[in-house]
Write a protein that holds these residues in place. Structure first.
Motif, short mmCIF file in Angstrom:
data_model
loop_
_atom_site.label_atom_id
_atom_site.label_comp_id
_atom_site.label_asym_id
_atom_site.label_seq_id
_atom_site.Cartn_x
_atom_site.Cartn_y
_atom_site.Cartn_z
N TYR A 26 -17.64 19.81 32.25
CA TYR A 26 -16.71 20.61 33.06
C TYR A 26 -15.60 21.17 32.18
O TYR A 26 -15.23 22.33 32.31
CB TYR A 26 -16.13 19.74 34.18
N GLY A 27 -15.06 20.35 31.29
CA GLY A 27 -13.99 20.81 30.40
C GLY A 27 -14.45 21.93 29.48
O GLY A 27 -13.72 22.88 29.23
N MET A 28 -15.68 21.83 28.99
CA MET A 28 -16.20 22.89 28.11
C MET A 28 -16.38 24.19 28.89
O MET A 28 -16.08 25.27 28.38
CB MET A 28 -17.53 22.46 27.48
N LYS A 29 -16.85 24.09 30.13
CA LYS A 29 -16.99 25.30 30.97
C LYS A 29 -15.63 25.92 31.22
O LYS A 29 -15.46 27.13 31.11
CB LYS A 29 -17.66 24.96 32.30
N ALA A 30 -14.65 25.10 31.57
CA ALA A 30 -13.31 25.61 31.84
C ALA A 30 -12.74 26.28 30.60
O ALA A 30 -12.17 27.37 30.69
CB ALA A 30 -12.41 24.47 32.31
N ASP A 31 -12.88 25.64 29.44
CA ASP A 31 -12.36 26.23 28.20
C ASP A 31 -13.02 27.56 27.90
O ASP A 31 -12.36 28.50 27.45
CB ASP A 31 -12.57 25.28 27.02
N ARG A 32 -14.32 27.65 28.15
CA ARG A 32 -15.05 28.89 27.88
C ARG A 32 -14.48 30.05 28.69
O ARG A 32 -14.28 31.14 28.17
CB ARG A 32 -16.53 28.69 28.22
N TYR A 33 -14.19 29.83 29.96
CA TYR A 33 -13.63 30.89 30.79
C TYR A 33 -12.14 31.10 30.53
O TYR A 33 -11.66 32.23 30.56
CB TYR A 33 -13.87 30.59 32.28
N VAL A 95 -11.77 26.33 38.67
CA VAL A 95 -12.32 25.50 39.73
C VAL A 95 -13.84 25.38 39.56
O VAL A 95 -14.37 24.27 39.52
CB VAL A 95 -11.99 26.07 41.13
N ALA A 96 -14.52 26.51 39.46
CA ALA A 96 -15.98 26.48 39.36
C ALA A 96 -16.51 27.85 38.96
O ALA A 96 -15.78 28.84 39.03
CB ALA A 96 -16.59 26.07 40.69
N ASN A 97 -17.76 27.87 38.58
CA ASN A 97 -18.46 29.14 38.41
C ASN A 97 -19.79 29.02 39.11
O ASN A 97 -20.31 27.93 39.29
CB ASN A 97 -18.62 29.51 36.93
N SER A 98 -20.32 30.15 39.53
CA SER A 98 -21.59 30.12 40.24
C SER A 98 -22.28 31.46 40.12
O SER A 98 -21.67 32.47 39.78
CB SER A 98 -21.38 29.78 41.72
N ASP A 112 -14.26 30.92 40.00
CA ASP A 112 -13.16 30.60 40.92
C ASP A 112 -12.01 29.98 40.15
O ASP A 112 -12.22 29.09 39.32
CB ASP A 112 -13.62 29.59 41.97
N TYR A 113 -10.81 30.44 40.48
CA TYR A 113 -9.58 29.89 39.90
C TYR A 113 -8.57 29.66 41.01
O TYR A 113 -8.63 30.30 42.07
CB TYR A 113 -8.96 30.86 38.89
N GLN A 114 -7.64 28.76 40.75
CA GLN A 114 -6.48 28.56 41.60
C GLN A 114 -5.24 28.85 40.77
O GLN A 114 -5.18 28.45 39.60
CB GLN A 114 -6.40 27.13 42.14
N LEU A 115 -4.28 29.53 41.38
CA LEU A 115 -3.06 29.88 40.68
C LEU A 115 -1.86 29.50 41.53
O LEU A 115 -1.91 29.63 42.75
CB LEU A 115 -2.99 31.39 40.41
#
Length: 158
Positions: A26-33, A95-98, A112-115
């Motif tokens: 999850y952390g690697m996905k978040a960092d990528r985006y 938050v997520a990707n799909s 998806d992001y939250q701000l």
């Protein structure tokens, strides 16, 4: 050591290894985006929160542009001006990707992001879905929640 105790310890070890693996993934996905999405937000959020559709329009995905062709949706967007002028933004949270299927665009990638945003009227939370087009992003959907809208007049976007 008893057979049941050994199996229980193995089960918990596997469970812990799974949780650690998921957290790393999850952390690697978040960092990528985050590398590209955060600079995008820094440029796009002031435009989105200008409450002027002409400034928002170039940031919208083709699907979102069609949604905004409806006058009621543009009026709802204009109602967000009750928040006042945009002041600042905390670091966006992945938050997520799909992958989603869209009748017009086919299979699309959505992130998806939250701000947490600060306006003249106080804080507001935004949930935003970005359409990923290679290395570019387009606003696909967003919603804003704030105490300003607590009187029942609404608080969601397109």
């Amino acid at each position: 050591m008893s057979f049941i105790l050994r199996r229980t310890l193995i089960f918990f070890a596997l469970l812990l290894a799974g949780l650690v693996s998921y957290s790393l993934w999850y952390g690697m996905k978040a960092d990528r985006y985050d590398e590209t999405a955060i600079p995008y937000f820094e440029a796009a959020i002031p435009e989105l929160t200008s409450w002027q559709y002409q400034r928002l329009r170039p940031l919208l995905s083709p699907v979102a542009r069609k949604v905004f062709e409806v006058e009621k949706v543009r009026m709802a967007y204009q109602a967000f001006s009750r928040l006042g002028r945009f002041q600042s933004m905390d670091k966006p949270q992945f938050v997520a990707n799909s992958l989603e299927n869209n009748a017009e665009l086919g299979e699309i990638e959505v992130v998806d992001y939250q701000l947490l945003l600060q306006f003249d009227s106080g804080p507001a939370a935004m949930k935003i879905k970005l359409l990923v087009d290679g290395k570019s992003y387009y606003i696909h959907h967003f919603s804003i929640q704030s105490e300003v809208f607590a009187d029942g007049s609404g608080g969601t976007g397109n």
